[in-house]
Write a protein that holds these residues in place. Structure first.
Motif, short mmCIF file in Angstrom:
data_model
loop_
_atom_site.label_atom_id
_atom_site.label_comp_id
_atom_site.label_asym_id
_atom_site.label_seq_id
_atom_site.Cartn_x
_atom_site.Cartn_y
_atom_site.Cartn_z
N LEU A 454 0.85 -1.19 0.00
CA LEU A 454 0.00 0.00 0.00
C LEU A 454 0.89 1.24 0.00
O LEU A 454 1.86 1.32 0.77
N PRO A 455 0.64 2.22 -0.85
CA PRO A 455 1.53 3.38 -0.96
C PRO A 455 1.54 4.23 0.31
O PRO A 455 0.53 4.39 0.98
N GLY A 456 2.73 4.74 0.62
CA GLY A 456 2.87 5.62 1.78
C GLY A 456 3.74 5.03 2.86
O GLY A 456 3.96 3.80 2.90
N ALA A 457 4.27 5.90 3.72
CA ALA A 457 5.11 5.44 4.83
C ALA A 457 4.85 6.28 6.09
O ALA A 457 5.69 6.36 6.97
N ASN A 458 3.66 6.88 6.16
CA ASN A 458 3.33 7.73 7.30
C ASN A 458 2.44 6.99 8.29
O ASN A 458 2.14 5.81 8.13
N TRP A 459 1.98 7.72 9.32
CA TRP A 459 1.15 7.10 10.35
C TRP A 459 -0.18 6.62 9.79
O TRP A 459 -0.68 5.56 10.19
N PHE A 460 -0.77 7.38 8.88
CA PHE A 460 -2.05 6.95 8.30
C PHE A 460 -1.88 5.62 7.58
O PHE A 460 -2.72 4.71 7.70
N ASN A 461 -0.80 5.48 6.81
CA ASN A 461 -0.53 4.23 6.10
C ASN A 461 -0.36 3.08 7.07
O ASN A 461 -0.89 1.98 6.86
N LEU A 462 0.38 3.31 8.18
CA LEU A 462 0.61 2.25 9.16
C LEU A 462 -0.69 1.83 9.84
O LEU A 462 -0.98 0.64 9.97
N VAL A 463 -1.48 2.81 10.27
CA VAL A 463 -2.75 2.50 10.96
C VAL A 463 -3.69 1.75 10.02
O VAL A 463 -4.36 0.79 10.42
N LEU A 464 -3.73 2.16 8.74
CA LEU A 464 -4.58 1.48 7.77
C LEU A 464 -4.19 0.02 7.63
O LEU A 464 -5.05 -0.88 7.63
N LYS A 465 -2.89 -0.24 7.52
CA LYS A 465 -2.42 -1.62 7.38
C LYS A 465 -2.73 -2.45 8.62
O LYS A 465 -3.13 -3.61 8.52
N ILE A 466 -2.56 -1.85 9.80
CA ILE A 466 -2.85 -2.58 11.04
C ILE A 466 -4.34 -2.90 11.14
O ILE A 466 -4.71 -4.03 11.50
N VAL A 467 -5.18 -1.94 10.82
CA VAL A 467 -6.64 -2.17 10.88
C VAL A 467 -7.04 -3.28 9.91
O VAL A 467 -7.82 -4.19 10.26
N LEU A 468 -6.52 -3.23 8.69
CA LEU A 468 -6.84 -4.27 7.71
C LEU A 468 -6.34 -5.64 8.17
O LEU A 468 -7.04 -6.65 8.01
N PHE A 469 -5.14 -5.68 8.75
CA PHE A 469 -4.60 -6.95 9.23
C PHE A 469 -5.44 -7.51 10.37
O PHE A 469 -5.71 -8.72 10.42
N VAL A 470 -5.86 -6.65 11.30
CA VAL A 470 -6.69 -7.10 12.43
C VAL A 470 -8.02 -7.65 11.92
O VAL A 470 -8.51 -8.68 12.40
N MET A 471 -8.61 -6.98 10.94
CA MET A 471 -9.88 -7.45 10.38
C MET A 471 -9.70 -8.79 9.69
O MET A 471 -10.52 -9.71 9.86
N LEU A 472 -8.62 -8.94 8.92
CA LEU A 472 -8.33 -10.22 8.28
C LEU A 472 -8.10 -11.30 9.33
O LEU A 472 -8.59 -12.43 9.20
N PHE A 473 -7.34 -10.96 10.37
CA PHE A 473 -7.04 -11.92 11.42
C PHE A 473 -8.32 -12.41 12.10
O PHE A 473 -8.52 -13.62 12.29
N ALA A 474 -9.19 -11.46 12.46
CA ALA A 474 -10.43 -11.84 13.15
C ALA A 474 -11.30 -12.73 12.28
O ALA A 474 -11.84 -13.75 12.74
#
Length: 507
Positions: A454-474
């Motif tokens: 996913l493009p980007g290396a800022n906090w928004f990019n990190l939070v987006l990836k974490i949220v998506l990963f948590v949703m996938l995990f659940a």
């Protein structure tokens, strides 16, 4: 909802708050204090933690013995035991003050790398923390009594309140120009307040009586025969990670201590998520052993707890593996890049022993904890000494390698002991704990890898990836990882879920 479930939920809420707020506060504290002052704060905290193990494992001893007296309906024995324990705590507080005085006059020798200004501040912080510790250790007995009574809600709710209040006050103090010394004073005041409130709850709400019917030297010997091995294990735990910070303080200075300390902090946060479940099960393990539960029954309980622990651990481990480097860079900056390696190595080496923590409760309940203490003190001391030898050439990573190696060897030895002596069915344990969960996790790592594109290396990019990963995990764990019992348990934790009631047949 039972006290066990409420206690576990509040433990997780406490962990999410403490870890989440801690992650937010740490860069703020580092920014306000500076690398040197933050390293000094970490260094003195590590030294105090060594003295803190002088509680001789009495908190766990109180949980185990009070739970045993309650299982046997022996109220007089409970009252006498608690009174004896408080007398021992009084002696320990005196010992802490004596040890603190001895160390105070040797801080210059211990830390020759500190400047005169740093040493002056370090000594003042040390005095306040010794005073804090002399009251905090005996005060911890009240939380232990709550756990022994399987009353987990109040102490955990109090802990959450204390941490939230502390966090707000730390921000205000540093914003107003406070330093590391201000934080130490604040912690001392809050600790004393928590002790007073906990004592009120134990005496007035639980109606616990502490009465010395007769001073029995054999009881004191029994207490120490049990607690001394928990004490030894606590020393090993402090030696394993905290000693590394002391070594770096001696050889490399406060900035290296800060980098290593951040990695250790993240690694220990990881362990706390498993402890949220396991910490409420020592009274249960004691009752099971008092009533002669079979190894098969103990193994089944260990599997049930282990699978829930593994779910939480893999969520964090997977997320940190995929996105941890980006997080550390954004969180505390390039200076702390080695902190990710330190933290991830600790997380990996912690995973299996954290999943097996109920076995530790069995060791404590059956008074066999001595073997684990001896095993750890041998291999981890050797490993940490080897790591210290590597520091001049490899810095903090060399120290980490030695400590982790000793930890892993200790785990292998303990698994042999669990099988041969406790007769736990570890083959069944590993098979049933990993069934469904591990294959689903590997699939999740594959999916999570693509999130890094996913493009980007800022906090928004990190939070987006974490949220998506948590949703996938659940979603994937619920569908592929959990068994029917675990799915039902998860649903029961949801606030609006109601069990389906069976409909009586129509005549």
């Amino acid at each position: 909802m039972s006290q066990l479930k409420k206690g576990a939920l509040l433990s997780y809420l406490s962990i999410f708050l403490t870890n989440g707020i801690g992650l937010l506060l740490t860069p703020y504290i580092i920014h306000k204090l500076g690398d040197s002052d933050y390293g000094l704060y970490t260094l003195i905290g590590s030294l105090i933690a060594y003295i803190g193990v002088l509680d001789f494992g009495l908190n766990n001893t109180i949980i185990r013995f009070v739970a045993k007296y309650r299982a046997q309906n022996d109220k007089t024995g409970e009252e006498n035991f608690l009174a004896t324990s408080l007398l021992i705590y009084a002696a320990i507080s005196v010992l802490i003050v004596v040890a603190g005085i001895a160390l105070y006059f040797n801080l210059d020798t211990l830390f020759p790398k500190l400047t005169l200004a740093e040493m002056s501040k370090a000594k003042l912080m040390f005095v306040i923390l010794i005073f804090n510790l002399a009251f905090e250790l005996p005060g911890g007995a009240f939380a232990a009594i709550c756990s022994a009574y399987e009353q987990f809600v109040f102490p955990r709710a109090l802990k959450i309140s204390e941490y939230v209040l502390r966090s707000v006050m730390v921000v205000v103090l540093l914003w107003k120009g406070g330093d590391a010394l201000s934080i130490v004073v604040l912690d001392t005041i809050l600790n004393l307040l928590v002790i007073v409130i906990s004592a009120y709850y134990v005496f007035r709400k639980l109606r616990v009586r502490i009465h010395l019917h007769v001073f029995e030297l054999p009881l004191v010997k029994t207490i120490f025969a049990y607690s001394v091995w928990i004490f030894v294990y606590a020393i090993v735990g402090q030696f394993q990670w905290r000693f590394g910070q002391v070594v770096l303080g001696m050889l490399s200075g406060t900035t290296a201590v800060a980098i290593y300390g951040v990695g250790i902090m993240l690694g220990t946060y990881y362990g706390a998520f498993s402890a949220a479940i396991s910490s409420v099960f020592l009274p249960r393990a004691t009752k099971m052993t008092v009533h002669d539960a079979s190894p098969a029954e103990l193994t089944s309980m260990m599997i049930k707890i282990g699978r829930f622990s593994l779910l939480i651990l893999l969520l964090i481990l997977g997320g940190f593996f995929l996105f941890g480097q980006q997080f550390v860079f954004l969180w505390v900056g390039k200076t702390y890049s080695d902190s990710w390696i330190i933290a991830f190595t600790i997380m990996v080496s912690y995973t299996i022993p954290l999943v097996q923590t109920f076995a530790n409760s069995i060791l404590e309940a059956t008074n066999r904890f001595y073997f684990k203490s001896l095993t750890y003190i041998f291999f981890i001391v050797l490993g940490t000494a080897f790591g210290a030898y590597l520091v001049p050439a490899y810095g903090s990573l060399g120290l980490l390698f030695g400590s982790t190696l000793g930890w892993i060897i200790s785990q292998v030895v303990m698994n042999v002991y669990f099988t041969r002596v406790l007769k736990l069915e570890l083959g069944r344990f590993f098979k049933e704990v990993s069934t469904g969960i591990v294959p689903a996790f590997l699939f999740l790592l594959f999916l999570g890898y693509w999130l890094n594109f996913l493009p980007g290396a800022n906090w928004f990019n990190l939070v987006l990836k974490i949220v998506l990963f948590v949703m996938l995990f659940a979603a994937i764990m619920y569908k592929l990882g959990l068994n029917a019992f675990e799915r039902q348990t998860v649903l029961e934790f949801l606030p609006f879920y109601q069990k389906k009631k069976s409909i009586p047949p129509v005549d």
